[in-house]
Design a protein around this motif. Structure first.
Motif: not given
Length: 166
Positions: A96-113
């Motif tokens: 996942x590559x996320x910028x700003x709000x997309x980075x928040x989503x990416x980190x949430x997924x990295x933490x749990x998925x």
């Protein structure tokens, strides 16, 4: 329905695949997304540019609100499932590559998925609804953030860094 634009390498599939997530202003002209997708394709990696705001009502003002955040997370989780089902996608994990709000989503997924192999997070942080103590796994992350950011405070990336170091 959520639109997805796929950028593929010139090499034959299957390809390692990365989901690219835009910021709160949407994809716009894609200056933070399309060059990344093209650079990945040149290196043999496919990109799925996800227009995840398609899942929201059109008049949403607070795109960062938890209820919308969680709805988008559900949509992104479904997108991972759909990507993994494609024979062109080399799995079992995706990046996942996320910028700003997309980075928040990416980190949430990295933490749990566990389906997330790694995340590049630019100008983001760990979302508030994902407490540090609840981080069950920690996929590798690359955190990039400028200390002069006027939208997302730099301390949000520093907080995410502390969680990943733990």
């Amino acid at each position: 329905r959520v639109r997805v634009h796929v950028v593929t390498p010139d090499t034959p599939p299957p390809w390692p695949t990365v989901m690219l997530l835009h910021g709160a202003s949407g994809l716009g002209r894609g200056f933070m997304v399309w060059p990344v997708a093209e650079a990945l394709a040149e290196r043999g990696v496919a990109s799925a540019v996800v227009r995840y705001f398609d899942a929201l009502p059109t008049k949403v003002r607070r795109k960062g609100a938890v209820r919308y955040f969680e709805k988008r997370e559900g949509q992104l989780s479904e997108m991972i499932t759909q990507l993994q089902a494609r024979p062109e996608v080399q799995g079992p994990e995706i990046g996942v590559y996320g910028y700003s709000l997309g980075a928040f989503h990416g980190l949430a997924m990295a933490a749990q998925d566990p389906r997330i192999a790694a995340v590049a997070a630019l100008a983001g942080g760990l979302p508030g609804h994902v407490p540090a103590a609840a981080v069950e796994r920690a996929a590798p992350v690359l955190l990039v953030h400028g200390s002069r950011d006027r939208i997302v405070p730099y301390k949000r990336t520093k907080q995410a860094e502390a969680v990943w170091r733990r």
